[in-house]
Scaffold this motif. Structure first.
Motif, PDB file in Angstrom:
ATOM      1  N   TRP A 157     -20.787  13.211  21.620  1.00 48.83           N
ATOM      2  CA  TRP A 157     -19.885  12.275  22.300  1.00 48.83           C
ATOM      3  C   TRP A 157     -20.535  10.915  22.516  1.00 48.83           C
ATOM      4  CZ3 TRP A 157     -15.277  13.985  21.828  1.00 48.83           C
ATOM      5  CH2 TRP A 157     -14.988  15.346  21.893  1.00 48.83           C
ATOM      6  N   GLY A 158     -21.837  10.908  22.746  1.00 53.03           N
ATOM      7  CA  GLY A 158     -22.538   9.641  22.929  1.00 53.03           C
ATOM      8  C   GLY A 158     -22.497   8.780  21.683  1.00 53.03           C
ATOM      9  N   ARG A 159     -22.749   9.402  20.538  1.00 58.27           N
ATOM     10  CA  ARG A 159     -22.711   8.661  19.269  1.00 58.27           C
ATOM     11  C   ARG A 159     -21.296   8.162  18.962  1.00 58.27           C
ATOM     12  NH1 ARG A 159     -26.796   8.905  15.470  1.00 58.27           N
ATOM     13  NH2 ARG A 159     -28.644  10.102  16.086  1.00 58.27           N
ATOM     14  N   LEU A 160     -20.303   8.988  19.236  1.00 64.72           N
ATOM     15  CA  LEU A 160     -18.921   8.580  18.989  1.00 64.72           C
ATOM     16  C   LEU A 160     -18.539   7.387  19.870  1.00 64.72           C
ATOM     17  CD1 LEU A 160     -17.145  12.056  18.673  1.00 64.72           C
ATOM     18  CD2 LEU A 160     -17.400  10.340  16.868  1.00 64.72           C
ATOM     19  N   THR A 161     -18.995   7.419  21.117  1.00 58.71           N
ATOM     20  CA  THR A 161     -18.709   6.300  22.022  1.00 58.71           C
ATOM     21  C   THR A 161     -19.392   5.027  21.542  1.00 58.71           C
ATOM     22  OG1 THR A 161     -18.497   7.812  23.903  1.00 58.71           O
ATOM     23  CG2 THR A 161     -18.867   5.488  24.400  1.00 58.71           C
ATOM     24  N   ALA A 162     -20.658   5.148  21.153  1.00 59.85           N
ATOM     25  CA  ALA A 162     -21.397   3.982  20.659  1.00 59.85           C
ATOM     26  C   ALA A 162     -20.750   3.421  19.400  1.00 59.85           C
ATOM     27  CB  ALA A 162     -22.851   4.367  20.380  1.00 59.85           C
ATOM     28  N   LEU A 163     -20.293   4.311  18.515  1.00 60.67           N
ATOM     29  CA  LEU A 163     -19.636   3.872  17.285  1.00 60.67           C
ATOM     30  C   LEU A 163     -18.328   3.159  17.598  1.00 60.67           C
ATOM     31  CD1 LEU A 163     -19.580   3.865  14.199  1.00 60.67           C
ATOM     32  CD2 LEU A 163     -18.458   6.103  14.279  1.00 60.67           C
ATOM     33  N   ALA A 164     -17.586   3.666  18.570  1.00 59.49           N
ATOM     34  CA  ALA A 164     -16.324   3.037  18.953  1.00 59.49           C
ATOM     35  C   ALA A 164     -16.564   1.635  19.504  1.00 59.49           C
ATOM     36  CB  ALA A 164     -15.596   3.894  19.984  1.00 59.49           C
ATOM     37  N   LEU A 165     -17.555   1.497  20.384  1.00 58.71           N
ATOM     38  CA  LEU A 165     -17.863   0.191  20.964  1.00 58.71           C
ATOM     39  C   LEU A 165     -18.343  -0.788  19.892  1.00 58.71           C
ATOM     40  CD1 LEU A 165     -19.695   1.292  24.246  1.00 58.71           C
ATOM     41  CD2 LEU A 165     -17.358   0.405  24.024  1.00 58.71           C
ATOM     42  N   ALA A 166     -19.194  -0.302  18.986  1.00 55.43           N
ATOM     43  CA  ALA A 166     -19.720  -1.171  17.934  1.00 55.43           C
ATOM     44  C   ALA A 166     -18.611  -1.630  16.986  1.00 55.43           C
ATOM     45  CB  ALA A 166     -20.815  -0.445  17.151  1.00 55.43           C
ATOM     46  N   SER A 167     -17.720  -0.724  16.622  1.00 58.94           N
ATOM     47  CA  SER A 167     -16.659  -1.076  15.675  1.00 58.94           C
ATOM     48  C   SER A 167     -15.696  -2.098  16.265  1.00 58.94           C
ATOM     49  CB  SER A 167     -15.899   0.177  15.237  1.00 58.94           C
ATOM     50  OG  SER A 167     -15.212   0.772  16.333  1.00 58.94           O
ATOM     51  N   THR A 168     -15.341  -1.928  17.541  1.00 61.78           N
ATOM     52  CA  THR A 168     -14.439  -2.894  18.170  1.00 61.78           C
ATOM     53  C   THR A 168     -15.131  -4.249  18.331  1.00 61.78           C
ATOM     54  OG1 THR A 168     -15.074  -2.017  20.345  1.00 61.78           O
ATOM     55  CG2 THR A 168     -13.033  -1.202  19.391  1.00 61.78           C
ATOM     56  N   ALA A 169     -16.411  -4.238  18.701  1.00 61.38           N
ATOM     57  CA  ALA A 169     -17.149  -5.492  18.863  1.00 61.38           C
ATOM     58  C   ALA A 169     -17.257  -6.249  17.546  1.00 61.38           C
ATOM     59  CB  ALA A 169     -18.545  -5.216  19.432  1.00 61.38           C
ATOM     60  N   VAL A 170     -17.571  -5.542  16.469  1.00 54.24           N
ATOM     61  CA  VAL A 170     -17.681  -6.178  15.148  1.00 54.24           C
ATOM     62  C   VAL A 170     -16.344  -6.795  14.741  1.00 54.24           C
ATOM     63  CG1 VAL A 170     -17.944  -5.689  12.690  1.00 54.24           C
ATOM     64  CG2 VAL A 170     -19.613  -4.796  14.326  1.00 54.24           C
ATOM     65  N   THR A 171     -15.262  -6.081  14.977  1.00 54.78           N
ATOM     66  CA  THR A 171     -13.944  -6.578  14.582  1.00 54.78           C
ATOM     67  C   THR A 171     -13.540  -7.792  15.408  1.00 54.78           C
ATOM     68  OG1 THR A 171     -13.335  -4.309  14.023  1.00 54.78           O
ATOM     69  CG2 THR A 171     -11.563  -5.912  14.151  1.00 54.78           C
ATOM     70  N   ILE A 172     -13.822  -7.758  16.705  1.00 51.88           N
ATOM     71  CA  ILE A 172     -13.508  -8.894  17.581  1.00 51.88           C
ATOM     72  C   ILE A 172     -14.245 -10.145  17.113  1.00 51.88           C
ATOM     73  CG2 ILE A 172     -13.812  -9.823  19.910  1.00 51.88           C
ATOM     74  CD1 ILE A 172     -13.419  -6.855  20.866  1.00 51.88           C
ATOM     75  N   VAL A 173     -15.540 -10.010  16.862  1.00 52.97           N
ATOM     76  CA  VAL A 173     -16.339 -11.153  16.404  1.00 52.97           C
ATOM     77  C   VAL A 173     -15.852 -11.641  15.043  1.00 52.97           C
ATOM     78  CG1 VAL A 173     -18.651 -11.874  15.676  1.00 52.97           C
ATOM     79  CG2 VAL A 173     -18.367 -10.495  17.745  1.00 52.97           C
ATOM     80  N   ALA A 174     -15.501 -10.710  14.163  1.00 51.82           N
ATOM     81  CA  ALA A 174     -15.041 -11.086  12.827  1.00 51.82           C
ATOM     82  C   ALA A 174     -13.753 -11.900  12.882  1.00 51.82           C
ATOM     83  CB  ALA A 174     -14.833  -9.839  11.968  1.00 51.82           C
ATOM     84  N   VAL A 175     -12.803 -11.476  13.706  1.00 50.37           N
ATOM     85  CA  VAL A 175     -11.535 -12.196  13.812  1.00 50.37           C
ATOM     86  C   VAL A 175     -11.750 -13.605  14.370  1.00 50.37           C
ATOM     87  CG1 VAL A 175      -9.311 -12.254  15.002  1.00 50.37           C
ATOM     88  CG2 VAL A 175     -10.124 -10.117  14.009  1.00 50.37           C
ATOM     89  N   ILE A 176     -12.576 -13.709  15.421  1.00 52.49           N
ATOM     90  CA  ILE A 176     -12.815 -15.012  16.042  1.00 52.49           C
ATOM     91  C   ILE A 176     -13.596 -15.939  15.121  1.00 52.49           C
ATOM     92  CG2 ILE A 176     -14.022 -16.186  17.933  1.00 52.49           C
ATOM     93  CD1 ILE A 176     -13.348 -13.805  19.712  1.00 52.49           C
ATOM     94  N   ALA A 177     -14.637 -15.397  14.485  1.00 47.93           N
ATOM     95  CA  ALA A 177     -15.492 -16.239  13.635  1.00 47.93           C
ATOM     96  C   ALA A 177     -14.808 -16.619  12.322  1.00 47.93           C
ATOM     97  CB  ALA A 177     -16.803 -15.509  13.351  1.00 47.93           C
ATOM     98  N   ALA A 178     -14.124 -15.659  11.703  1.00 42.81           N
ATOM     99  CA  ALA A 178     -13.521 -15.931  10.394  1.00 42.81           C
ATOM    100  C   ALA A 178     -12.450 -17.008  10.466  1.00 42.81           C
ATOM    101  CB  ALA A 178     -12.933 -14.647   9.814  1.00 42.81           C
ATOM    102  N   HIS A 179     -11.774 -17.103  11.604  1.00 43.98           N
ATOM    103  CA  HIS A 179     -10.665 -18.060  11.725  1.00 43.98           C
ATOM    104  C   HIS A 179     -10.960 -19.182  12.721  1.00 43.98           C
ATOM    105  CE1 HIS A 179      -8.346 -15.409   9.208  1.00 43.98           C
ATOM    106  NE2 HIS A 179      -8.649 -14.401  10.001  1.00 43.98           N
ATOM    107  N   GLU A 180     -12.248 -19.319  13.088  1.00 40.02           N
ATOM    108  CA  GLU A 180     -12.711 -20.427  13.926  1.00 40.02           C
ATOM    109  C   GLU A 180     -11.867 -20.580  15.190  1.00 40.02           C
ATOM    110  OE1 GLU A 180     -12.750 -23.847  11.393  1.00 40.02           O
ATOM    111  OE2 GLU A 180     -14.460 -23.143  10.238  1.00 40.02           O
ATOM    112  N   LEU A 181     -11.678 -19.463  15.889  1.00 40.14           N
ATOM    113  CA  LEU A 181     -10.906 -19.478  17.127  1.00 40.14           C
ATOM    114  C   LEU A 181     -11.740 -19.923  18.320  1.00 40.14           C
ATOM    115  CD1 LEU A 181      -8.874 -16.143  16.754  1.00 40.14           C
ATOM    116  CD2 LEU A 181      -8.242 -18.452  16.028  1.00 40.14           C
ATOM    117  N   TRP A 182     -13.057 -20.031  18.115  1.00 39.35           N
ATOM    118  CA  TRP A 182     -13.947 -20.454  19.202  1.00 39.35           C
ATOM    119  C   TRP A 182     -14.000 -21.974  19.235  1.00 39.35           C
ATOM    120  CZ3 TRP A 182     -15.371 -16.983  22.610  1.00 39.35           C
ATOM    121  CH2 TRP A 182     -16.356 -17.304  23.561  1.00 39.35           C
ATOM    122  N   GLU A 183     -13.867 -22.541  20.424  1.00 35.83           N
ATOM    123  CA  GLU A 183     -13.798 -23.990  20.573  1.00 35.83           C
ATOM    124  C   GLU A 183     -15.096 -24.522  21.169  1.00 35.83           C
ATOM    125  OE1 GLU A 183      -9.909 -26.214  21.623  1.00 35.83           O
ATOM    126  OE2 GLU A 183     -10.984 -25.977  23.507  1.00 35.83           O
TER     127      GLU A 183
END
Length: 292
Positions: A157-183
């Motif tokens: 369960w620990g690994r699954l939780t860590a994987l879930a957090l990592a996957s969401t974090a990577v996707t969040i950063v990818a969406v913001i960075a790829a489309h220059e949503l950060w000001e």
């Protein structure tokens, strides 16, 4: 309790034909350069969101509202415009205008919540078709692959939780960075505005991606019994299986599908991503009413 100071500026902002998102971005740059709190844009260009014609568009996150003058109709134009501008200011500051004179911390917190709510972040993934398509493709692949079944079952369960957090974090950063949503703040005077904008952007994308993750988990878990019957799953794992194995499988697949969504963000245009992240409150253009 608020003193209003207005400035009137004539500026093309963007060379026609221009997308609605281009006008919002240009108005936002003007707002920051002039240290304004709000910007109302009156344009003679038609406004569209996707394929829909709109009469006006509000982005509380940017502090910008647009109104298309031709869409207001030919009769009583000045009166209609004054009323529309008054309504747009109300939408930009929120229904509770008292927040403008409230305690700074409480007022900014309420403003931030209002900005995020106006963006309707739970609809983000549904509007980013590339992200959604990539995530669903990875989900289908994972659900029918025996190696994925064994990996999911072997995870704690620990690994699954860590994987879930990592996957969401990577996707969040990818969406913001790829489309220059950060000001970035062009001037120290507007640093607070830019910080508020970036926090609202981060929260909007985070809620949207977490919503995508939960939706993928529910879909995979609900369809696992149909796609992965117990006999082949038990044969692949070499032991009897139960509901815990299906939960782990859905959790594992949802994490990898979300990472697939991060790759899918490259398929989206910047305009589509901005429309999805800053939904605003568009009003569909229609023939103006006659009379009062």
């Amino acid at each position: 309790e608020v003193g209003w100071r207005t400035e009137f500026v004539v500026d093309r902002l963007a060379t026609p034909p221009a997308l609605t998102t281009e006008l919002v971005d240009s108005a936002r740059r003007e707002l920051l350069a002039r240290d304004w709190d709000l910007a109302l844009v009156i344009t003679d260009l038609p406004l569209r969101l996707g394929s829909r014609p709109v009469q006006r568009h509000v982005s509380r996150t940017h502090g910008v509202a647009l109104v298309s003058l031709p869409a207001l109709g030919p009769l009583r134009l000045a009166r209609r415009l004054r009323r529309t501008l008054h309504e747009l200011v109300g939408e930009l500051v929120g229904e509770d205008q008292g927040l403008l004179s409230a305690d700074a911390v409480v007022g900014n917190l309420r403003l931030l919540v209002g900005m995020v709510r106006a963006n309707r972040p739970w609809r983000l993934a549904a509007q980013l078709y590339g992200v959604l398509a990539a995530a669903l493709a990875v989900s289908v692949f994972g659900a029918v692959t025996s190696d994925v079944w064994r990996l999911a079952a072997a995870m704690g369960w620990g690994r699954l939780t860590a994987l879930a957090l990592a996957s969401t974090a990577v996707t969040i950063v990818a969406v913001i960075a790829a489309h220059e949503l950060w000001e970035r703040a062009p001037d120290p005077r507007v640093r607070d505005q830019v910080l508020l904008f970036n926090v609202a952007t981060a929260l909007t994308v985070t809620i949207g991606i977490v919503t995508l993750y939960l939706a993928l988990f529910v879909v995979v878990l609900g369809g696992a019994e149909l796609v992965v019957p117990e006999p082949p799953l038990a044969d692949a794992l070499g032991r009897p299986v139960g509901w815990v194995d299906y939960v782990k499988l859905a959790w594992f697949i949802a994490s990898f599908a979300t990472i697939g969504g991060a790759l899918g963000t490259a398929l989206e245009s910047d305009a589509v991503a901005r429309e999805a992240a800053y939904a605003g409150r568009p009003a569909v253009a229609a023939a103006p009413r006659q009379g009062v």
